[in-house]
Design an enzyme around this catalytic site. Structure first.
Site, PDB file in Angstrom:
ATOM      1  N   GLU A 153      -4.723 -15.457  -3.949  1.00 18.90           N
ATOM      2  CA  GLU A 153      -4.065 -14.418  -4.747  1.00 18.90           C
ATOM      3  C   GLU A 153      -3.536 -15.026  -6.040  1.00 18.90           C
ATOM      4  OE1 GLU A 153      -3.327 -11.008  -4.717  1.00 18.90           O
ATOM      5  OE2 GLU A 153      -2.162 -11.487  -6.501  1.00 18.90           O
ATOM      6  N   GLN A 186       0.838  -1.202   0.000  1.00 20.23           N
ATOM      7  CA  GLN A 186       0.000   0.000   0.000  1.00 20.23           C
ATOM      8  C   GLN A 186       0.873   1.252   0.000  1.00 20.23           C
ATOM      9  OE1 GLN A 186      -3.280   0.187  -0.199  1.00 20.23           O
ATOM     10  NE2 GLN A 186      -3.867  -1.947   0.102  1.00 20.23           N
ATOM     11  N   ASP A 223     -11.018  -7.886  -1.803  1.00 18.74           N
ATOM     12  CA  ASP A 223     -10.367  -6.606  -2.125  1.00 18.74           C
ATOM     13  C   ASP A 223      -9.896  -6.657  -3.579  1.00 18.74           C
ATOM     14  OD1 ASP A 223      -8.998  -4.201  -2.082  1.00 18.74           O
ATOM     15  OD2 ASP A 223      -7.413  -4.864  -0.740  1.00 18.74           O
ATOM     16  N   CYS A 231     -11.816  -0.402  -4.577  1.00 22.88           N
ATOM     17  CA  CYS A 231     -11.100   0.815  -4.983  1.00 22.88           C
ATOM     18  C   CYS A 231     -11.825   1.494  -6.138  1.00 22.88           C
ATOM     19  CB  CYS A 231      -9.646   0.508  -5.316  1.00 22.88           C
ATOM     20  SG  CYS A 231      -9.440  -0.790  -6.523  1.00 22.88           S
ATOM     21  N   TYR A 241      -8.257 -11.995  -3.083  1.00 25.77           N
ATOM     22  CA  TYR A 241      -7.440 -10.942  -3.698  1.00 25.77           C
ATOM     23  C   TYR A 241      -6.523 -10.368  -2.607  1.00 25.77           C
ATOM     24  CZ  TYR A 241     -11.409 -11.107  -6.981  1.00 25.77           C
ATOM     25  OH  TYR A 241     -12.403 -11.497  -7.844  1.00 25.77           O
TER      26      TYR A 241
HETATM   27  N1  SAH Z   1      -5.622  -6.943  -0.246  1.00 24.69           N
HETATM   28  C1  SAH Z   1      -4.306  -6.587  -0.694  1.00 24.69           C
HETATM   29  C2  SAH Z   1      -4.167  -6.402  -2.209  1.00 24.69           C
HETATM   30  C3  SAH Z   1      -5.298  -5.763  -2.954  1.00 24.69           C
HETATM   31  S1  SAH Z   1      -4.917  -5.331  -4.627  1.00 24.69           S
HETATM   32  C4  SAH Z   1      -3.813  -5.372   0.049  1.00 24.69           C
HETATM   33  O1  SAH Z   1      -4.548  -4.731   0.792  1.00 24.69           O
HETATM   34  O2  SAH Z   1      -2.628  -5.042  -0.072  1.00 24.69           O
HETATM   35  C5  SAH Z   1      -5.736  -6.580  -5.514  1.00 24.69           C
HETATM   36  C6  SAH Z   1      -4.977  -7.880  -5.611  1.00 24.69           C
HETATM   37  O3  SAH Z   1      -5.779  -8.788  -6.381  1.00 24.69           O
HETATM   38  C7  SAH Z   1      -3.627  -7.819  -6.313  1.00 24.69           C
HETATM   39  O4  SAH Z   1      -2.654  -8.386  -5.480  1.00 24.69           O
HETATM   40  C8  SAH Z   1      -3.821  -8.683  -7.586  1.00 24.69           C
HETATM   41  O5  SAH Z   1      -2.666  -9.421  -7.943  1.00 24.69           O
HETATM   42  C9  SAH Z   1      -4.917  -9.618  -7.147  1.00 24.69           C
HETATM   43  N2  SAH Z   1      -5.742 -10.223  -8.225  1.00 24.69           N
HETATM   44  C10 SAH Z   1      -6.113  -9.653  -9.389  1.00 24.69           C
HETATM   45  N3  SAH Z   1      -6.913 -10.480 -10.063  1.00 24.69           N
HETATM   46  C11 SAH Z   1      -7.067 -11.597  -9.311  1.00 24.69           C
HETATM   47  C12 SAH Z   1      -7.796 -12.805  -9.467  1.00 24.69           C
HETATM   48  N4  SAH Z   1      -8.521 -13.020 -10.547  1.00 24.69           N
HETATM   49  N5  SAH Z   1      -7.732 -13.728  -8.474  1.00 24.69           N
HETATM   50  C13 SAH Z   1      -6.990 -13.505  -7.366  1.00 24.69           C
HETATM   51  N6  SAH Z   1      -6.285 -12.385  -7.166  1.00 24.69           N
HETATM   52  C14 SAH Z   1      -6.305 -11.432  -8.119  1.00 24.69           C
END
Ligand code: SAH
Length: 365
Positions: free
Chosen positions: A245, A195, A294, A321, A224
């Site tokens: 993830e 972040q 997320d 977001c 995610y």
């Molecule tokens: N929750 C974390 C990251 C959020 S960003 C935090 O707060 O830091 C969103 C994340 O979703 C990223 O790491 C991206 O790689 C992942 N992502 C994107 N598409 C995805 C999918 N289809 N399945 C699983 N993860 C995914």
């Protein structure tokens, strides 16, 4: 600050408008105490302007470097380090990379700061593995900035817009920094996802944890999950956490973070979130009390939402977001028997158009 107050009320209005009719309560937006200098990842492109080295961001849509561009939102110590690298480069007559000719050595600088620990990682992007005077360069820089805890040289000869090349050499410190979020420790290397605004990230996570209303026996899905930050921050209050993830580098960082925090009740799976949900729902073995998601700006998928309907967690916490895709997804959740209880916007990216929203849904069936 007046401008910032105005921006916050516009963001509140926008989220309220998009969620109207879908969420009964939209709490007041959580703004930043200081909306400036929040970016803990600072990236400067280097160039020459009339014989002088310049460092900054590109003018939007172009490859023209604005000297000092972006500095008002960037960590101030990081900006000082970048300015001093420019001075050292000038003093030692280091050549600066020219995008048009492909000539020159010093290309970019990336600085990451861990505001919870004061550590700093500097990544110097160059075009050749031969770095004449490297030892002196490192010594001079660390001498001026003892707050630097690690320096990495990255070699990037690419002609696309990727910031970092594939080869890196750690030449000072461990090659990563450690930051804290809500009392948990996280490693950040040159490429780790992390972040950008630590102060606001902690407020966002705290709100997500509050909405999850955890008890010690709860099984939580952190979909995610990136490098596992939210799940690890929740792990003391929950029974178990499964993170999902897609990015395998983030999954290996998550494993590292789990060990660093002795969070033995957290595991992270490398999979597409939708596929994982569908498989889990079909197998009918694993159950979750709380599903936290997320997703990226495009939101989640109808299949993910319908799998939630089958898995029947009692609460869903949606960290979004993009309030537009949140609104779209909330309609689909309603069809699966999940109605939104409340939402709270959080301003993670002050002075940009972006706004995050945390939303709690509960099972009404
Ligand atoms: N929750 C974390 C990251 C959020 S960003 C935090 O707060 O830091 C969103 C994340 O979703 C990223 O790491 C991206 O790689 C992942 N992502 C994107 N598409 C995805 C999918 N289809 N399945 C699983 N993860 C995914």
């Amino acid at each position: 600050m007046q401008d910032y107050e105005k921006e916050l009320s516009l963001k509140q209005e926008r989220v309220g408008h998009l969620l109207s009719g879908l969420v009964p309560v939209v709490e007041p937006i959580i703004g930043a105490d200081n909306p400036y200098h929040y970016r803990n990842k600072v990236h400067a492109a280097l160039g020459m302007d009339r014989g002088r080295i310049i460092a900054g961001t590109y003018e939007p849509g172009t490859h023209k470097i604005i000297d000092g561009g972006g500095n008002e939102l960037e960590n101030e110590s990081a900006v000082k380090v970048i300015n001093d690298i420019v001075k050292i480069a000038a003093k030692y007559h280091m050549s600066i990379y020219n995008e048009k000719t492909g000539q020159g050595f010093l290309r970019r600088i990336l600085v990451r700061t861990a505001d919870g620990t004061g550590q700093m990682l500097v990544v110097v992007v160059v075009t050749d593995h031969m770095f004449p005077g490297k030892k002196n360069f490192v010594k001079t820089l660390v001498g001026k900035h003892p707050e630097i805890t690690s320096i990495v040289i990255n070699i990037n000869r690419r002609t696309d817009s990727m910031i970092l090349g594939d080869k890196s050499e750690v030449c000072y410190g461990p090659g990563y920094i450690t930051d804290t979020l809500l009392g948990k420790k996280f490693s950040i290397s040159a490429e780790s996802f992390y972040q950008i605004n630590r102060e606001q990230a902690q407020k966002l996570y705290a709100k997500a944890i509050e909405y999850a209303g955890l008890s010690k026996s709860d099984r939580v899905l952190d979909a995610y999950c990136g490098t596992g930050t939210i799940g690890i921050c929740m792990s003391d209050d929950a029974g178990s956490v499964v993170g999902v993830e897609l990015n395998s580098k983030a999954v290996s960082d998550a494993g590292h973070n789990i060990r660093k925090n002795n969070a033995s009740n957290v595991k992270v799976i490398n999979a597409d979130a939708t596929e994982y949900m569908e498989k889990t729902a079909a197998a009918g073995k694993e159950q979750f009390d709380v599903v936290l998601l997320d997703p990226p700006r495009e939101g989640t998928t109808p299949e993910f939402i319908s799998a939630c309907g089958k898995l029947k967690p009692s609460r869903i916490v949606y960290v979004s977001c993009n309030p537009e895709t949140l609104a779209r997804d909330l309609k689909l959740f309603a069809e699966e028997g999940y109605s939104a209880v409340k939402a709270c916007p959080v301003d993670m990216f002050c002075f940009t158009e972006h706004v995050e929203t945390v939303c709690l849904l509960s099972n009404t069936q």
